[in-house]
Structures are given as structure tokens and as C-alpha cells.
Design a protein around this motif. Sequence first.
Motif, PDB file in Angstrom:
ATOM      1  N   ASN A  77       6.133  -6.938   0.500  1.00 12.72           N
ATOM      2  CA  ASN A  77       6.523  -6.355  -0.787  1.00 12.72           C
ATOM      3  C   ASN A  77       7.195  -7.395  -1.667  1.00 12.72           C
ATOM      4  OD1 ASN A  77       6.540  -3.587  -1.958  1.00 12.72           O
ATOM      5  ND2 ASN A  77       6.809  -3.029   0.191  1.00 12.72           N
ATOM      6  N   ALA A  78       8.157  -8.114  -1.062  1.00 12.02           N
ATOM      7  CA  ALA A  78       8.893  -9.134  -1.817  1.00 12.02           C
ATOM      8  C   ALA A  78       7.936 -10.234  -2.272  1.00 12.02           C
ATOM      9  CB  ALA A  78      10.015  -9.706  -0.951  1.00 12.02           C
ATOM     10  N   GLU A 124       5.847  -8.968  -5.243  1.00  9.71           N
ATOM     11  CA  GLU A 124       6.562  -8.888  -6.537  1.00  9.71           C
ATOM     12  C   GLU A 124       7.079 -10.260  -6.968  1.00  9.71           C
ATOM     13  OE1 GLU A 124       9.842  -6.165  -5.971  1.00  9.71           O
ATOM     14  OE2 GLU A 124      11.117  -7.746  -5.155  1.00  9.71           O
ATOM     15  N   ASP A 143       8.493  -5.266   4.203  1.00 11.82           N
ATOM     16  CA  ASP A 143       9.493  -5.666   3.201  1.00 11.82           C
ATOM     17  C   ASP A 143       9.185  -7.079   2.684  1.00 11.82           C
ATOM     18  OD1 ASP A 143      10.711  -3.284   3.520  1.00 11.82           O
ATOM     19  OD2 ASP A 143      12.568  -4.039   4.413  1.00 11.82           O
ATOM     20  N   PHE A 168      -2.863  -5.255   1.777  1.00 15.47           N
ATOM     21  CA  PHE A 168      -1.550  -4.653   1.497  1.00 15.47           C
ATOM     22  C   PHE A 168      -0.946  -5.252   0.223  1.00 15.47           C
ATOM     23  CE2 PHE A 168       3.020  -4.458   1.714  1.00 15.47           C
ATOM     24  CZ  PHE A 168       3.322  -3.211   2.258  1.00 15.47           C
ATOM     25  N   GLU A 179      -2.725  -4.122  -2.872  1.00 10.32           N
ATOM     26  CA  GLU A 179      -2.410  -2.733  -3.239  1.00 10.32           C
ATOM     27  C   GLU A 179      -1.045  -2.629  -3.915  1.00 10.32           C
ATOM     28  OE1 GLU A 179      -5.024  -0.789   0.392  1.00 10.32           O
ATOM     29  OE2 GLU A 179      -2.840  -0.842   0.514  1.00 10.32           O
ATOM     30  N   VAL A 180      -0.072  -3.361  -3.355  1.00 18.68           N
ATOM     31  CA  VAL A 180       1.265  -3.333  -3.986  1.00 18.68           C
ATOM     32  C   VAL A 180       1.170  -3.910  -5.399  1.00 18.68           C
ATOM     33  CG1 VAL A 180       3.622  -4.243  -3.899  1.00 18.68           C
ATOM     34  CG2 VAL A 180       2.533  -3.398  -1.808  1.00 18.68           C
TER      35      VAL A 180
END
Lengths: 172, 279
Positions: free
Chosen positions: B11-12, B15, B8, B39, B42-43
Motif C-alpha cells: 500500500n505504502a 501511494e 501495508d 495488488f 489495484e490500489v
Amino acid sequence: MDLVARCRAGEVEAFETLYREHAARLYTLACRMAGSREDGEDLLQEIFLQAYRKLGSFKGDSSIGTWLYRLALNHCLDYVRSRRAKMNKLTETLDADASFEPTARRETPIARMDLERAVERLPEGCREAFVLHDVEGFDHKEVADLLGIAEGTSKSQVFKARMKLRGLLGRR
Amino acid sequence: MNVHPNEDALNAYAEGSLTAADAAAIEQHVASCVSCRQFVDEVREILRATADLGLQDPPARAWTRIERAIQLEQADKARADGARADGARADGARAFQASEGEIASGHDHGPAKAGRYRLWLPWLAAAAALVLATVVGLRYAPGRSQTGAPTSQAPDGSAQVSAGDAAQSVEYELRQAEAHYENAIKGLEQIANAEQNALDPRTAATLQKNLAVIDQAISESRAAVRSQPASEPAQQSLIENFKTKIALLQDTVALINEMRKGNEAGAARIVSGLKQKGN
């Protein structure tokens, strides 16, 4: 007479012009929210029929495009909620679905069509949150309000969707 | 930061929604951790690809379906208005005039202002819309009971369905769906066959060729369902083939309508779609 006035007056040709201007955006939204082109097409028909019936309530405070988009979004959300209630399918149960096995790792750039297909295959719940946040650009607070979920749930659903997409697109 | 951040947090970070302090801590870790860097990359790649997603055009038949539905609504409204006006005339309250192919009225009837449109509904469009109305909303899903057939109740009120009942229910649903699709196909075929001469011979031949391919696929799916009645892939395949045939017949009716209206651009769009399906 402007386009909206002609539509209100019952001119089918004017309504067709309105349709041609906005159909692609609304169809794309409907397909992604519903997870299939077939359902997206049915939704598009329902959205434009509803627009035709409700044009009298359009006050012109926003553009006709914004009005149509809100109408479409609400219709898609109603559809998603009703389908979820009917199918009683929770995201958690779909997480165990064997059909979401990751594909072999690929190094090539992500093709649009592959991504569209992968989005269609996302589990219900995280697909809608992903489409609203990452594609349509709503923030998590707005997504939470639209879907009737907590803001934290919106974040976790969007993250979950990205993780699923990594697998579906052979990125892990 | 030596411990891997959770997904998480990554991810944050990817972005860009973390605070500056949190982002700096993760950035430091990512700089020295290959797996976390991969990772994040890729995101970000998925986010970039998502931002590039374009719009999709709806199939040409979509507008034809909407147009037909609007015409039906207008016709219904005109009939209702006519009936009301007849009643009013009988009371001597209002004179109502109707001329050939046109309804004249002093009332404002909202979006479908009666005085402004002609009742130009061709029977073809009306009939096709009625057939399509039977198809919209039917979404067959194997393994899910929607029959409304009576089920036994557990003491807590929940439904108890035995495996045998469930299998029968699925078979019942499939038969219902099959009958539904066959009816819709029959109706569309009647319309398409009656109007075949509106199409040029090459287009008609393409359509016949595509229909023959779909009919063959339907026969094969039927045989598969007969030999393995409980097979979900076989059931799905049969339903998908029915849907494909209905979509092709819808395109045919839409094409005939466009030709009759003299809309060459609309007809060309549909023919192009038919050729792509045939390849």
C-alpha cells in the motif's frame, strides 16, 4: 459592502449566495464523513446555521471558504465522535460484518458512483481516515490529530479502507 | 526480495510514501511477482479513481430548510429584542418604535440586525420548519436500545437485558419512530394540501402519483412488519419509506415556497428532482 459584511448584517440573500458558492464542497465532505446522504444533508444544515451564528467571529485571516471548510470539518468530526460514542461500534466488530463480502471480480474501470457508494459502505473508523487522507488530502499526522488517533492507526485504517474498497468494487 | 511484502508495505509503495531504498526493494519484487503487481495496480486504480471523485450538489430543499431555520432564529431574536425593548420602555429608559411589518431599532443586533430586515416570515415556512424540526435528529436503528426504559443491573453495574426485553424494546422503538414520522407527515401534508393551488396541475399530478407509490410501499412494509415483527429488513424498509415520503413532502413545501417567491430557477430545480424520482 462585501459578501461577508452583508451576511453579518443579516441579509439572507447574501447568505444564500455564500451557501450556493460553498454548499457542494461541504455537502460532499459531510456525506462522505457521515457515510450517508441523509445524514450529510442534516449536517449541511447544521453547518450553515452554525456559520450564520458565528460569522461575527470570522476575522478575515483566511478566506471565507477556508473558514467554512474548517467549521464544517470540525462539525463532521464532532458528529462522527458522538455517533461512535453512542453506538459503541468499534471498527473491529464491523470487520466481521458479513455484508462486506467482496463482489465478483470486475475488469471495467471504476465508476464514480460505484466508488461513492462503496465509500459510504466502509466501516466507521476507516471511512473517516480514508476520506480525510485519500480524498481530502490531509497527511497521516494531520488525520491522526483530527481523529484523535495515533499516526500508525491512521495509516492502518486508510490501508484497511483501500482493502475493503478492493472487495466492494470487485477488484480482488 | 523473494518473500512477498506485506499489504501495508505494498500500500505504502503504491501511494509512493516509502523511502527510496524500501521502494527500490519492493519494485524489484513487484517486477517479478504477478500477484503483488496486481495488488499494487489495484490500489493505484483506487487512488486514481478517488482523485477523480467530484463534488455532489445538495438537494434543492437543503437551502429551503436552512433559510427557514434562519428566519425562525431571526423571528425569535426579534421577539426577544422586542420584549427587552418593551421592558426598557416601561422603565422610561428608551423609546422603541415599531412600524407595520418592520422593526426599527438603534441597536446593533449582530448578524440579525433588527433594523435591517422585515418580518416577512410566511406562516407556511414557519409551520414547515416546526414540522421538520421534529424530524431532524431522529435516526431509527433497529436492534439498538435507545428507549431509556429501565434495565436491570448486573453486579458489575452493566445493564442486563433479556432477549424478550430486547425484542420488546425494538418494537417499542419502532412504534415510537412510526408515531414520530406519522406526526411529521401529517403536519407536512396539511401544509402541502392547503397550498396545492400554488402548483400547476401537471406538477401537482406528478406529486400525487409519487405520493401514491410511496403510500403503497408504506402499506406493504407495514404488512411485512406485522407478519414478521422481528425482521430488521422489514423494519428498515418501513422507516425508509417514511423517510422517502417526508423527503417528497419537504420538496413539495420547498417548491410551493419557491413559486410564491417567484424563483423560477429554484422551482425548476425542485421539479426536475421530482420528475427524476417519479421515473
